[in-house]
Design a protein around this motif. Sequence first.
Motif, PDB file in Angstrom:
ATOM      1  N   THR A 185       1.318  -1.225   0.104  1.00 27.78           N
ATOM      2  CA  THR A 185       0.579   0.138   0.170  1.00 27.78           C
ATOM      3  C   THR A 185       0.931   1.434   0.381  1.00 27.78           C
ATOM      4  N   GLY A 186      -0.202   1.580  -0.343  1.00 22.60           N
ATOM      5  CA  GLY A 186       0.943   3.422  -0.317  1.00 22.60           C
ATOM      6  C   GLY A 186       1.957   3.517  -1.072  1.00 22.60           C
ATOM      7  N   ALA A 187       2.147   2.579  -2.419  1.00 23.98           N
ATOM      8  CA  ALA A 187       3.752   2.414  -3.020  1.00 23.98           C
ATOM      9  C   ALA A 187       3.983   4.186  -3.857  1.00 23.98           C
ATOM     10  N   GLY A 188       4.939   4.705  -3.852  1.00 22.89           N
ATOM     11  CA  GLY A 188       5.668   6.325  -4.238  1.00 22.89           C
ATOM     12  C   GLY A 188       5.597   7.210  -2.940  1.00 22.89           C
ATOM     13  N   THR A 189       5.151   6.779  -2.304  1.00 20.87           N
ATOM     14  CA  THR A 189       5.024   7.440  -1.152  1.00 20.87           C
ATOM     15  C   THR A 189       5.850   7.764  -0.053  1.00 20.87           C
ATOM     16  N   ASP A 190       5.919   8.385   1.521  1.00 21.55           N
ATOM     17  CA  ASP A 190       6.464   8.001   1.964  1.00 21.55           C
ATOM     18  C   ASP A 190       5.816   7.246   3.101  1.00 21.55           C
ATOM     19  N   ARG A 191       4.404   6.605   2.998  1.00 18.48           N
ATOM     20  CA  ARG A 191       4.101   5.787   4.572  1.00 18.48           C
ATOM     21  C   ARG A 191       4.014   5.119   3.383  1.00 18.48           C
ATOM     22  N   ALA A 192       4.531   3.950   2.427  1.00 22.91           N
ATOM     23  CA  ALA A 192       4.402   2.446   2.067  1.00 22.91           C
ATOM     24  C   ALA A 192       4.515   1.693   2.737  1.00 22.91           C
ATOM     25  N   LEU A 193       3.472   0.334   3.005  1.00 17.94           N
ATOM     26  CA  LEU A 193       3.930  -0.449   3.952  1.00 17.94           C
ATOM     27  C   LEU A 193       4.099  -2.603   3.005  1.00 17.94           C
ATOM     28  N   GLY A 194       4.111  -2.814   3.512  1.00 17.18           N
ATOM     29  CA  GLY A 194       4.050  -4.015   2.487  1.00 17.18           C
ATOM     30  C   GLY A 194       3.662  -5.313   3.323  1.00 17.18           C
ATOM     31  N   TYR A 195       2.403  -6.223   3.354  1.00 19.22           N
ATOM     32  CA  TYR A 195       1.996  -7.201   3.531  1.00 19.22           C
ATOM     33  C   TYR A 195       2.077  -8.734   2.560  1.00 19.22           C
ATOM     34  N   GLU A 196       2.802  -9.441   3.414  1.00 19.34           N
ATOM     35  CA  GLU A 196       3.294 -10.981   3.088  1.00 19.34           C
ATOM     36  C   GLU A 196       2.243 -11.686   4.235  1.00 19.34           C
ATOM     37  N   TRP A 197       1.633 -12.663   3.288  1.00 14.07           N
ATOM     38  CA  TRP A 197       0.923 -14.076   3.982  1.00 14.07           C
ATOM     39  C   TRP A 197       1.111 -14.754   3.234  1.00 14.07           C
ATOM     40  N   LEU A 198       1.727 -15.977   4.730  1.00 16.36           N
ATOM     41  CA  LEU A 198       2.359 -17.651   3.976  1.00 16.36           C
ATOM     42  C   LEU A 198       1.583 -18.609   4.718  1.00 16.36           C
ATOM     43  N   ILE A 199       1.410 -19.205   3.938  1.00 20.59           N
ATOM     44  CA  ILE A 199       0.889 -20.492   4.344  1.00 20.59           C
ATOM     45  C   ILE A 199       1.378 -21.556   4.087  1.00 20.59           C
ATOM     46  N   GLU A 200       1.246 -22.734   5.257  1.00 22.90           N
ATOM     47  CA  GLU A 200       1.616 -23.608   5.211  1.00 22.90           C
ATOM     48  C   GLU A 200       1.393 -24.268   6.097  1.00 22.90           C
ATOM     49  N   PRO A 201       1.287 -26.477   5.935  1.00 16.64           N
ATOM     50  CA  PRO A 201       0.681 -27.075   6.458  1.00 16.64           C
ATOM     51  C   PRO A 201       0.835 -27.282   7.978  1.00 16.64           C
ATOM     52  N   ALA A 202       0.267 -27.173   9.028  1.00 14.80           N
ATOM     53  CA  ALA A 202       0.220 -27.546  10.622  1.00 14.80           C
ATOM     54  C   ALA A 202       0.458 -28.662  11.188  1.00 14.80           C
ATOM     55  N   ASP A 203      -0.441 -29.077  11.673  1.00 10.85           N
ATOM     56  CA  ASP A 203      -0.962 -30.275  13.045  1.00 10.85           C
ATOM     57  C   ASP A 203      -2.406 -31.046  11.183  1.00 10.85           C
ATOM     58  N   GLU A 204      -2.661 -32.155  11.664  1.00 12.10           N
ATOM     59  CA  GLU A 204      -3.702 -32.718  10.858  1.00 12.10           C
ATOM     60  C   GLU A 204      -5.061 -31.705  10.886  1.00 12.10           C
ATOM     61  N   GLY A 205      -5.109 -30.931   9.875  1.00 14.12           N
ATOM     62  CA  GLY A 205      -6.488 -30.854   9.164  1.00 14.12           C
ATOM     63  C   GLY A 205      -5.963 -28.663   9.369  1.00 14.12           C
ATOM     64  N   ALA A 206      -4.916 -28.544   9.686  1.00 12.14           N
ATOM     65  CA  ALA A 206      -5.146 -27.517  10.170  1.00 12.14           C
ATOM     66  C   ALA A 206      -3.695 -26.556   9.340  1.00 12.14           C
ATOM     67  N   VAL A 207      -3.408 -25.285   8.723  1.00  7.23           N
ATOM     68  CA  VAL A 207      -2.568 -24.983   8.011  1.00  7.23           C
ATOM     69  C   VAL A 207      -2.267 -23.495   9.115  1.00  7.23           C
ATOM     70  N   ARG A 208      -1.064 -23.242   9.219  1.00  8.94           N
ATOM     71  CA  ARG A 208      -0.560 -22.002   9.430  1.00  8.94           C
ATOM     72  C   ARG A 208      -0.565 -20.961   9.246  1.00  8.94           C
ATOM     73  N   VAL A 209      -1.183 -19.773   9.013  1.00 10.36           N
ATOM     74  CA  VAL A 209      -0.808 -18.690   8.426  1.00 10.36           C
ATOM     75  C   VAL A 209      -0.220 -17.056   8.806  1.00 10.36           C
ATOM     76  N   ALA A 210       0.714 -16.879   8.604  1.00  5.63           N
ATOM     77  CA  ALA A 210       1.740 -16.421   9.544  1.00  5.63           C
ATOM     78  C   ALA A 210       1.869 -14.881   8.050  1.00  5.63           C
ATOM     79  N   LEU A 211       1.602 -13.888   8.830  1.00  3.67           N
ATOM     80  CA  LEU A 211       2.205 -12.314   7.871  1.00  3.67           C
ATOM     81  C   LEU A 211       3.421 -10.944   8.944  1.00  3.67           C
ATOM     82  N   VAL A 212       3.285 -10.973   7.863  1.00  3.44           N
ATOM     83  CA  VAL A 212       4.766  -9.384   8.078  1.00  3.44           C
ATOM     84  C   VAL A 212       4.436  -8.702   7.352  1.00  3.44           C
ATOM     85  N   ASN A 213       4.177  -8.015   8.780  1.00  6.82           N
ATOM     86  CA  ASN A 213       3.513  -6.500   7.707  1.00  6.82           C
ATOM     87  C   ASN A 213       4.728  -6.042   7.779  1.00  6.82           C
TER      88      ASN A 213
END
Length: 252
Positions: free
Chosen positions: A72-100
């Motif tokens: 968000t805010g590309a080309g401005t002085d308030r730009a931020l990045g958001y990355e979502w990573l998805i990987e298997p966790a325990d059986e029947g579940a998924v681990r979602v990681a957010l890096v802001n």
Amino acid sequence: MTRAIRLEVDVPGTPEEVWATVATGAGISSWFVPSTVEEREGGAIGMHFGEGMDETATVTAWEPPRRFAYDTGAGTDRALGYEWLIEPADEGAVRVALVNSGFGEGPDWDRDYEGMAGGWPLFLENLRLVRTHFPGQACASVPVSTSVAGTPAEAFAAVLGALGTDPPAPGEELSLPALGVAGRAERVAPSTVTLVVERPAPGIAFIAAEGSGSPSFVSLYGYFFGPEADAVAEQAGARWRAWLAEEFPPSG
């Protein structure tokens, strides 16, 4: 050097199912804010945080079902990045990681960082609740917000007082006639409460007060599921806006 917020949550589902929940417009709308996503790298994202509060972003990574990122805010002085990573966790579940990432230094950036660090856990818990109670179901969501005098704790207490209730205990049944909402308290934290609701339709609703001083920013969010969800969300939004305007009229 920039700072980053890193959070994780385990949610039910397969990587493909969870990807659809965190990387598509319909999915994001079911736990965050009403959104649209062009599903490709370089695609446009639109997010609606309430009346007059729209934000745009650009997809910077599209790697289903593993990695989704946008800026968000590309080309401005308030730009931020958001990355979502998805990987298997325990059986029947998924681990979602957010890096802001992208937070700089200074008082303004400190406020942004503190606000995001306080707000994201609420929405990640909402993601878990949606995947637990309403997996894959179409949703109509509505955000309503206003400014309320006082610190977040004071504003939150004022809103609950106007609703005629005290902060509930987790698991407690709670009815809020002024909002037309009834359900069970699922998450109770400082200045926030999240309900799994039965009325006005099956779904999730929460009240949150945020900020670093006075006034605070108070939000009412609703996520409704079922065949009448669109109509329910529209009616709830109108009712909540009218209630907030009556109880907490804008100053000036």
